[in-house]
Scaffold this motif. Sequence first.
Motif, PDB file in Angstrom:
ATOM      1  N   ALA A  26      -6.524  -0.452  -4.843  1.00 48.22           N
ATOM      2  CA  ALA A  26      -7.141  -0.717  -3.593  1.00 48.22           C
ATOM      3  C   ALA A  26      -7.192   0.722  -2.615  1.00 48.22           C
ATOM      4  N   ALA A  27      -6.536   1.830  -2.962  1.00 60.81           N
ATOM      5  CA  ALA A  27      -6.591   3.016  -2.215  1.00 60.81           C
ATOM      6  C   ALA A  27      -7.704   3.671  -2.109  1.00 60.81           C
ATOM      7  N   PRO A  28      -8.123   4.337  -1.121  1.00 62.92           N
ATOM      8  CA  PRO A  28      -9.518   5.258  -1.481  1.00 62.92           C
ATOM      9  C   PRO A  28      -9.015   6.337  -2.394  1.00 62.92           C
ATOM     10  N   LYS A  29     -10.133   6.684  -3.054  1.00 65.08           N
ATOM     11  CA  LYS A  29      -9.963   7.895  -4.055  1.00 65.08           C
ATOM     12  C   LYS A  29     -10.285   9.265  -3.432  1.00 65.08           C
ATOM     13  N   GLY A  30      -9.585  10.220  -3.935  1.00 58.34           N
ATOM     14  CA  GLY A  30      -9.885  11.482  -3.194  1.00 58.34           C
ATOM     15  C   GLY A  30      -8.768  12.549  -3.452  1.00 58.34           C
ATOM     16  N   LEU A  31      -8.567  13.687  -2.648  1.00 56.25           N
ATOM     17  CA  LEU A  31      -7.735  14.639  -3.007  1.00 56.25           C
ATOM     18  C   LEU A  31      -6.491  14.689  -2.467  1.00 56.25           C
ATOM     19  N   PHE A  32      -5.380  14.444  -2.998  1.00 61.16           N
ATOM     20  CA  PHE A  32      -3.912  14.382  -2.264  1.00 61.16           C
ATOM     21  C   PHE A  32      -3.586  15.674  -2.135  1.00 61.16           C
ATOM     22  N   MET A  33      -3.665  16.517  -1.025  1.00 59.01           N
ATOM     23  CA  MET A  33      -3.154  17.825  -0.884  1.00 59.01           C
ATOM     24  C   MET A  33      -1.621  17.760  -0.168  1.00 59.01           C
ATOM     25  N   VAL A  34      -0.481  18.308  -0.687  1.00 58.88           N
ATOM     26  CA  VAL A  34       0.749  18.243  -0.198  1.00 58.88           C
ATOM     27  C   VAL A  34       1.291  19.716   0.125  1.00 58.88           C
ATOM     28  N   GLY A  35       2.027  19.781   0.811  1.00 56.64           N
ATOM     29  CA  GLY A  35       2.700  21.019   1.358  1.00 56.64           C
ATOM     30  C   GLY A  35       4.242  20.844   0.684  1.00 56.64           C
ATOM     31  N   THR A  36       4.789  22.035   0.843  1.00 60.57           N
ATOM     32  CA  THR A  36       6.127  22.401   0.376  1.00 60.57           C
ATOM     33  C   THR A  36       6.985  21.334   0.964  1.00 60.57           C
ATOM     34  N   PRO A  37       7.863  20.785   0.292  1.00 62.12           N
ATOM     35  CA  PRO A  37       8.767  19.528   0.972  1.00 62.12           C
ATOM     36  C   PRO A  37       9.975  20.393   1.695  1.00 62.12           C
ATOM     37  N   VAL A  38      10.451  19.820   2.554  1.00 66.23           N
ATOM     38  CA  VAL A  38      11.858  20.238   2.914  1.00 66.23           C
ATOM     39  C   VAL A  38      12.877  18.980   2.339  1.00 66.23           C
ATOM     40  N   ILE A  39      13.790  19.702   1.617  1.00 66.97           N
ATOM     41  CA  ILE A  39      14.713  18.724   0.889  1.00 66.97           C
ATOM     42  C   ILE A  39      16.258  19.001   1.065  1.00 66.97           C
ATOM     43  N   ASP A  40      17.031  18.115   1.535  1.00 66.97           N
ATOM     44  CA  ASP A  40      18.269  18.136   1.746  1.00 66.97           C
ATOM     45  C   ASP A  40      18.969  17.675   0.370  1.00 66.97           C
ATOM     46  N   LEU A  41      19.627  18.556  -0.177  1.00 64.72           N
ATOM     47  CA  LEU A  41      20.394  18.076  -1.531  1.00 64.72           C
ATOM     48  C   LEU A  41      21.851  17.552  -1.412  1.00 64.72           C
ATOM     49  N   ASP A  42      22.414  16.609  -1.931  1.00 64.43           N
ATOM     50  CA  ASP A  42      23.547  16.099  -1.650  1.00 64.43           C
ATOM     51  C   ASP A  42      23.997  15.581  -3.100  1.00 64.43           C
ATOM     52  N   GLY A  43      24.561  16.379  -3.885  1.00 66.06           N
ATOM     53  CA  GLY A  43      24.893  16.208  -5.446  1.00 66.06           C
ATOM     54  C   GLY A  43      23.795  15.786  -6.150  1.00 66.06           C
ATOM     55  N   ASP A  44      23.949  14.326  -6.445  1.00 67.83           N
ATOM     56  CA  ASP A  44      22.812  13.697  -7.455  1.00 67.83           C
ATOM     57  C   ASP A  44      21.818  12.789  -6.708  1.00 67.83           C
ATOM     58  N   SER A  45      21.948  13.081  -5.338  1.00 63.11           N
ATOM     59  CA  SER A  45      20.741  12.575  -4.720  1.00 63.11           C
ATOM     60  C   SER A  45      20.451  13.543  -3.866  1.00 63.11           C
ATOM     61  N   ALA A  46      19.118  13.061  -3.010  1.00 65.22           N
ATOM     62  CA  ALA A  46      18.508  13.993  -1.996  1.00 65.22           C
ATOM     63  C   ALA A  46      17.585  13.425  -1.282  1.00 65.22           C
TER      64      ALA A  46
END
Length: 138
Positions: free
Chosen positions: A57-77
């Motif tokens: 159902a979503a429109p079609k097109g280009l998904f441009m993403v930036g670099t994520p900010v990620i906080d690691l915590d062992g085996d989860s983040a």
Amino acid sequence: MSDTDDLVQIQQLLARYAVAMTRGDVDLVLAVFTPDGSYSAFGDTYPLDGFPELIAAAPKGLFMVGTPVIDLDGDSAAGTQPLCFVEQSAHDMRIGYYSDTYVRTPDGWRLRTRAMTFIRRSGAHDSGRPHAFERTRP
């Protein structure tokens, strides 16, 4: 495994999501999530089994993403990733960001939850209009 290795693996996971959404590859989109994964937008949360209907159902097109900010915590983040979606036929844009949780699995890092926040021309930040997607309910 070092923090740098974990960050690179999560960034590649998110790149696979963006490429899969751009190509309309539902199987690859599903593969970046844990089996109990979910996506939130339009005032609702969609479990993994509802993704094919949501993606169709979503429109079609280009998904441009930036670099994520990620906080690691062992085996989860947890993380936040900016997004600019450009619709293919009119080149209309939607901008916003994803708020994510990740978990390390035996198959590598996977998304557990992804929540979309849209940034409106007014400056408002919201999860979308509830009527934007009508899904079949059991």
